[in-house]
Design a protein around this motif. Structure first.
Motif, PDB file in Angstrom:
ATOM      1  N   TYR A   1      12.769 -55.464  -1.689  1.00  0.00           N
ATOM      2  CA  TYR A   1      11.701 -56.478  -1.686  1.00  0.00           C
ATOM      3  C   TYR A   1      12.073 -57.664  -0.797  1.00  0.00           C
ATOM      4  CZ  TYR A   1       8.621 -60.143  -3.654  1.00  0.00           C
ATOM      5  OH  TYR A   1       7.716 -61.159  -3.826  1.00  0.00           O
TER       6      TYR A   1
ATOM      7  N   TYR B   1      11.570 -57.074   3.123  1.00  0.00           N
ATOM      8  CA  TYR B   1      10.274 -56.845   3.762  1.00  0.00           C
ATOM      9  C   TYR B   1       9.164 -57.848   3.412  1.00  0.00           C
ATOM     10  CZ  TYR B   1      12.308 -52.408   5.164  1.00  0.00           C
ATOM     11  OH  TYR B   1      13.122 -51.469   5.723  1.00  0.00           O
ATOM     12  N   VAL B   2       9.126 -58.360   2.183  1.00  0.00           N
ATOM     13  CA  VAL B   2       7.965 -59.203   1.838  1.00  0.00           C
ATOM     14  C   VAL B   2       8.326 -60.533   1.181  1.00  0.00           C
ATOM     15  CG1 VAL B   2       6.357 -57.259   1.637  1.00  0.00           C
ATOM     16  CG2 VAL B   2       7.654 -58.020  -0.387  1.00  0.00           C
TER      17      VAL B   2
ATOM     18  N   ARG C   1       6.944 -64.080   2.279  1.00  0.00           N
ATOM     19  CA  ARG C   1       5.994 -63.878   3.371  1.00  0.00           C
ATOM     20  C   ARG C   1       4.564 -63.869   2.833  1.00  0.00           C
ATOM     21  NH1 ARG C   1       8.079 -59.111   7.194  1.00  0.00           N
ATOM     22  NH2 ARG C   1       6.699 -60.226   8.659  1.00  0.00           N
TER      23      ARG C   1
ATOM     24  N   ASP D   1       0.268 -61.735   7.085  1.00  0.00           N
ATOM     25  CA  ASP D   1       1.297 -61.378   8.075  1.00  0.00           C
ATOM     26  C   ASP D   1       1.796 -59.942   7.897  1.00  0.00           C
ATOM     27  OD1 ASP D   1       1.353 -63.891   9.325  1.00  0.00           O
ATOM     28  OD2 ASP D   1       2.688 -64.678   7.777  1.00  0.00           O
ATOM     29  N   VAL D   2       1.885 -59.478   6.640  1.00  0.00           N
ATOM     30  CA  VAL D   2       2.493 -58.167   6.384  1.00  0.00           C
ATOM     31  C   VAL D   2       1.466 -57.069   6.132  1.00  0.00           C
ATOM     32  CG1 VAL D   2       4.581 -59.247   5.485  1.00  0.00           C
ATOM     33  CG2 VAL D   2       2.759 -58.586   3.889  1.00  0.00           C
TER      34      VAL D   2
ATOM     35  N   MET E   1       1.540 -53.303   2.281  1.00  0.00           N
ATOM     36  CA  MET E   1       2.690 -53.730   1.497  1.00  0.00           C
ATOM     37  C   MET E   1       2.333 -53.929   0.021  1.00  0.00           C
ATOM     38  SD  MET E   1       5.424 -53.706   3.158  1.00  0.00           S
ATOM     39  CE  MET E   1       5.993 -53.506   4.848  1.00  0.00           C
TER      40      MET E   1
ATOM     41  N   PHE F   1      -5.247 -56.488   7.590  1.00  0.00           N
ATOM     42  CA  PHE F   1      -4.574 -57.782   7.655  1.00  0.00           C
ATOM     43  C   PHE F   1      -5.621 -58.879   7.426  1.00  0.00           C
ATOM     44  CE2 PHE F   1      -1.655 -54.995   9.705  1.00  0.00           C
ATOM     45  CZ  PHE F   1      -0.389 -55.530   9.496  1.00  0.00           C
TER      46      PHE F   1
END
Length: 442
Positions: free
Chosen positions: A299, A302-303, A306, A310-311, A315, A360
């Motif tokens: 975790y 990657y996220v 954030r 953006d991700v 996700m 997104f």
């Protein structure tokens, strides 16, 4: 005169029949009683008028006024083997003033008149069920024919508005507005006006709509860098934008300024739109559930810390609990309220239903999803938080209301324990004075 007749001798030696005296005294008593009753009636009428027609109810309704109905219920209901389970129940609707009159309030807003009652034009059906329900075969058929009643409530099929609003007796005459099309005067309507629904509801104004525009003017004058805590720490542009949008949406739902300030004070100190809770703990121990997420699901890589814009929504699929892990520690905070656990999973459902699993969404789109979700919770599963705020602050002055609301929202809605209570209360206090146009000394 018989031996049983009653009399007395007055101070001049005259013999006076007591029966005459009794009549005289009775008449005097009646006169005194009448005078007292007149005095009481006058007092009672004034008290009555103060209760049903307080002076601030002189405020005229304008576009954006919030209306409520005394028969609106948020609970699901059903009859004739048909259920009516609303997706986002609400007990208010917004008045749309069509501008048929030419007089204006606030310098630029049209006053509403008694004729601003057209269904679907001035007043949309309430997104609720009616406490009275469908009684006649005709009403039941109307509900059955409208499939949207099953998700938006049966009010849409049962509402039946009178031809005009009714104005209560007023200490002052209502303004009359000339309507050129009809060649007649229409009376304005105020916070004390009533619109009857022929199905049995009584519709009144919860807010006049004038405050909304005044507050919007105040918010539009905010310059980034103008708002700061006592410590000198400035509010970021993201915090101010978030506070503005939350305020606008809650105003349109009819929430009071002290309640809105309490939510803003919490939200600007809690998270951000589409924000994944950070697992980057340096000065204190990381919560067990974030240890789990970092150790078993990467975790933090990657996220963590954030934003969804953006991700991407993929996700959300990758890191939600459903299908990915059975451990109770599998959770993380998401969004402006940092919804966690089951509430976080429900928010993920909202995002995926709105955008799919490979999108997104913009920050603005995230804001809409999350604020709508928050308002839905406050109408349903967390409505007791609103009730508690109103009950426990009823006798307080405004500044004390703001502080107490902030605390209740933090503990009972945010479920944040007592994290940064003083800072949340300071933020709420600052925002309340922004909304009222006053200076709190910060």
């Amino acid at each position: 005169m018989s031996e049983y007749d009653l009399y007395h001798i007055d101070d001049k030696g005259r013999r006076v029949d007591l029966s005459d005296k009794q009549e005289e005294l009775a008449e005097e008593a009646i006169e005194r009683s009448a005078d007292k009753m007149d005095e009481y009636v006058a007092m009672a009428e004034e008290e009555y008028m103060d209760k049903i027609y307080p002076r601030d109810f002189d405020e005229y309704l304008v576009d954006g006024a919030i209306l409520e109905c005394n028969q609106a219920i948020g609970e699901d209901c059903g009859y004739d083997d048909r259920g009516f389970a609303m997706q986002s129940p609400g007990k208010t609707t917004v008045l749309n003033v069509t501008g048929e009159s030419y007089a204006k309030a606030c310098g630029y807003l049209y006053h509403a008149t008694v004729k601003d009652r057209k269904l679907g034009v001035n007043i949309k059906p309430f997104p609720c069920n009616c406490r009275i329900g469908a009684n006649t075969p005709e009403e039941k058929a109307k509900v059955a024919e409208d499939e949207l009643c099953q998700t938006e409530g049966n009010c849409r099929a049962l509402i039946n508005l009178n031809d005009d609003w009714d104005n209560l007796p007023s200490r002052e005459s209502y303004f009359l507005y000339w309507n050129e099309e009809n060649r007649q005067f229409f009376s304005g309507i105020t916070m004390s006006s009533i619109l009857f629904c022929k199905h049995g509801g009584i519709i009144t104004a919860k807010t006049s709509g004038q405050r909304t525009y005044r507050v919007l003017d105040l918010m539009n004058n905010i310059i980034y860098g103008d708002i700061a805590y006592k410590s000198g720490e400035l509010w970021t542009s993201e915090m101010i934008d978030m506070a503005k949008y939350v305020t606008l949406k809650m105003l349109l739902e009819g929430y009071s300024l002290d309640m809105i300030a309490g939510f803003v004070g919490n939200i600007v100190n809690e998270g951000n739109y589409g924000y994944f809770e950070s697992s980057n703990y340096k000065t204190k121990k990381k919560p067990d559930y974030l240890e789990h997420m970092d150790t078993f699901h990467n975790y933090g890589t990657y996220v963590s810390g954030r934003n969804l814009y953006d991700v991407g929504t993929n996700m959300l699929v990758q890191y939600r609990k459903d299908g990915n892990c059975s451990d109770e520690l599998h959770k993380f905070g998401l969004g402006m309220v940092q919804w966690t656990g089951g509430r976080g999973e429900a928010l993920i459902d909202k995002y995926l239903a709105e955008f799919g699993d490979n999108a997104f969404p913009t920050r603005e789109e995230c804001a809409k999803v999350e604020i709508d979700y928050m308002l839905e919770e406050l109408r349903t599963t967390y409505h007791d938080v609103i009730d508690k705020c109103e009950e426990e602050t009823e006798e307080m002055i405004d500044t004390d209301k703001v502080a107490e609301n902030t605390k209740i929202i933090m503990i009972d809605y945010e479920r944040a324990g007592d994290a940064n209570l003083s800072k949340r209360q300071e933020a709420a206090d600052i925002w309340f004075f922004v909304l009222t146009g006053e200076d709190n000394g910060t």
